[in-house]
Design a protein around this motif. Structure first.
Motif, short mmCIF file in Angstrom:
data_model
loop_
_atom_site.label_atom_id
_atom_site.label_comp_id
_atom_site.label_asym_id
_atom_site.label_seq_id
_atom_site.Cartn_x
_atom_site.Cartn_y
_atom_site.Cartn_z
N ASP A 136 45.00 33.53 40.99
CA ASP A 136 44.98 33.72 42.40
C ASP A 136 45.54 34.80 42.23
O ASP A 136 45.06 35.45 43.63
CB ASP A 136 45.96 32.92 43.25
N ALA A 137 46.98 35.67 42.38
CA ALA A 137 47.44 36.88 42.20
C ALA A 137 47.42 37.31 40.51
O ALA A 137 48.10 37.08 40.28
CB ALA A 137 48.44 36.83 43.40
N ILE A 138 47.18 38.87 40.74
CA ILE A 138 47.79 39.65 39.55
C ILE A 138 48.00 40.56 40.06
O ILE A 138 48.09 41.34 40.94
CB ILE A 138 46.52 39.62 38.64
N GLN A 154 39.37 37.76 35.48
CA GLN A 154 40.24 36.94 35.47
C GLN A 154 40.85 36.65 36.39
O GLN A 154 41.66 35.62 37.16
CB GLN A 154 41.39 36.93 34.58
N LEU A 155 40.88 37.49 38.61
CA LEU A 155 40.58 36.98 39.37
C LEU A 155 39.90 36.21 40.07
O LEU A 155 38.28 36.58 40.37
CB LEU A 155 40.93 38.45 39.66
N GLN A 156 40.77 35.44 40.48
CA GLN A 156 39.89 33.57 41.20
C GLN A 156 39.35 35.11 42.61
O GLN A 156 39.55 35.62 42.92
CB GLN A 156 40.90 32.98 41.98
N GLU A 157 37.60 34.10 43.19
CA GLU A 157 37.31 34.84 44.18
C GLU A 157 37.72 34.39 45.68
O GLU A 157 39.08 33.61 45.32
CB GLU A 157 36.02 33.65 44.30
N GLY A 158 38.38 35.75 46.19
CA GLY A 158 39.72 35.48 47.29
C GLY A 158 41.29 35.59 46.73
O GLY A 158 42.07 35.83 47.34
N GLY A 159 40.70 36.01 45.08
CA GLY A 159 42.42 36.82 45.07
C GLY A 159 42.70 37.68 45.36
O GLY A 159 41.59 38.89 45.55
N ARG A 178 41.28 43.47 46.94
CA ARG A 178 41.01 42.12 47.30
C ARG A 178 39.70 41.92 46.33
O ARG A 178 38.59 42.55 46.33
CB ARG A 178 41.03 41.04 48.82
N LYS A 179 39.46 40.61 45.96
CA LYS A 179 38.20 40.19 45.15
C LYS A 179 37.48 39.23 46.83
O LYS A 179 37.96 38.11 46.91
CB LYS A 179 38.30 39.46 43.83
N ARG A 180 35.72 39.83 47.40
CA ARG A 180 35.67 38.84 47.87
C ARG A 180 34.08 39.32 47.94
O ARG A 180 33.47 40.26 47.47
CB ARG A 180 35.36 39.94 49.76
N ALA A 181 33.31 37.72 47.86
CA ALA A 181 32.20 37.77 47.03
C ALA A 181 32.07 39.01 45.73
O ALA A 181 30.54 39.32 45.20
CB ALA A 181 31.06 38.77 48.05
N GLY A 182 33.06 38.86 45.33
CA GLY A 182 32.80 39.53 43.76
C GLY A 182 33.17 40.84 44.29
O GLY A 182 32.64 42.03 42.67
N LYS A 183 33.45 41.57 45.24
CA LYS A 183 33.54 43.18 45.45
C LYS A 183 34.07 43.24 45.57
O LYS A 183 35.55 42.90 46.13
CB LYS A 183 32.45 43.21 46.55
N GLU A 184 35.57 44.43 45.01
CA GLU A 184 36.62 44.94 45.32
C GLU A 184 36.78 45.45 46.88
O GLU A 184 35.45 46.38 47.01
CB GLU A 184 36.68 46.19 44.73
N ILE A 185 37.50 44.84 47.14
CA ILE A 185 38.01 45.42 48.40
C ILE A 185 39.17 46.17 48.76
O ILE A 185 40.13 45.41 48.31
CB ILE A 185 38.18 44.55 49.91
N VAL A 186 39.84 47.72 48.82
CA VAL A 186 40.68 48.36 48.33
C VAL A 186 41.66 48.52 49.59
O VAL A 186 41.36 49.18 50.78
CB VAL A 186 40.23 49.31 47.58
#
Ligand code: SAM
Length: 205
Positions: A136-138, A154-159, A178-186
């Motif tokens: 969930d978090a790294i 290895q990061l969960q979607e939404g993680g 953040r991983k949202r719909a497989g994309k990086e939100i930085v």
């Protein structure tokens, strides 16, 4: 330390403050530095490495937004201090350290404090811990110029990943990705100085 270095500097999450109150930093600091254990600065822990300053441990923990059930991967066990704080905040903590002597030393204080939700491993954190993924978090406690690809997988979607992003021996940017719909939100949060992530990523430079 709690009032002066954490609350006064903006740490608000009550669970993080409680975890910082619970974990005695002096247990994770070498004997000769015990009298400085509550100074807000990194301290040497041997092998050329440092225990992070309390404010940064609290700040990075807060950024992970843990509620108590999450599976967290930490890269860079170091003294085990941040690991202990995470263990109070999450359901399970998996922590990887590349220097065997540090991983070995971290075991005793973590056991003394009674943590049963922590697993330590010696290895290159670049590769993560596939057997226990997804997380969930790294949290990376060493700086890297990019997100290691295996950790992203290895990061969960939404993680979220919290890490010092940038070149070693320079100021790095502390980021939350953040991983949202497989994309990086930085999100870029502040400037920090961390020791470099060593291992395969360093050899590739
Ligand atoms: N959070 C730790 C604490 O509270 O004591 C301090 C961590 S220290 C700033 C960074 C750690 O990352 C060091 O112990 C270092 O050996 C470890 N490290 C560096 N590269 C690594 C890698 N590729 N895999 C795992 N650990 C690594």
């Amino acid at each position: 330390m709690i009032e002066r270095d954490l609350k006064a500097r903006g740490i608000k999450d009550a669970r993080v403050i409680a975890a910082m109150e619970f974990v005695p930093r002096q247990k994770f600091v070498p004997e000769q530095f015990r009298s400085s254990a509550y100074d807000d600065r990194p301290l040497p822990i041997g092998e050329g490495q440092t225990i992070s300053q309390p404010y940064i441990v609290a700040y990075m923990s807060e950024l992970l937004e843990l509620k108590g059930t999450e599976k967290v991967l930490e890269i860079g066990t170091g003294s085990g201090y941040q690991t202990a704080v995470l263990a109070r905040l999450a359901g399970a903590v998996y922590s990887i350290e590349i220097i065997p002597a540090l991983s070995e030393r971290a075991k005793a204080p973590l056991a003394e404090l009674g943590f049963t939700n922590v697993q330590l491993k010696v290895g290159d954190g670049f590769f993560g811990w596939q057997d226990n993924a997804p997380f969930d978090a790294i949290l990376l406690t060493a700086a890297s110029p990019k997100v290691p690809e295996p950790l992203w997988r290895q990061l969960q979607e939404g993680g979220r990943i919290i890490m010092p992003l940038g070149e070693p021996r320079q100021t790095q940017k502390l980021v939350r990705i953040r991983k949202r719909a497989g994309k990086e939100i930085v999100e870029t949060l502040s400037e920090v100085v961390f020791v470099p992530l060593t291992g395969v990523i360093q050899r590739a430079r």
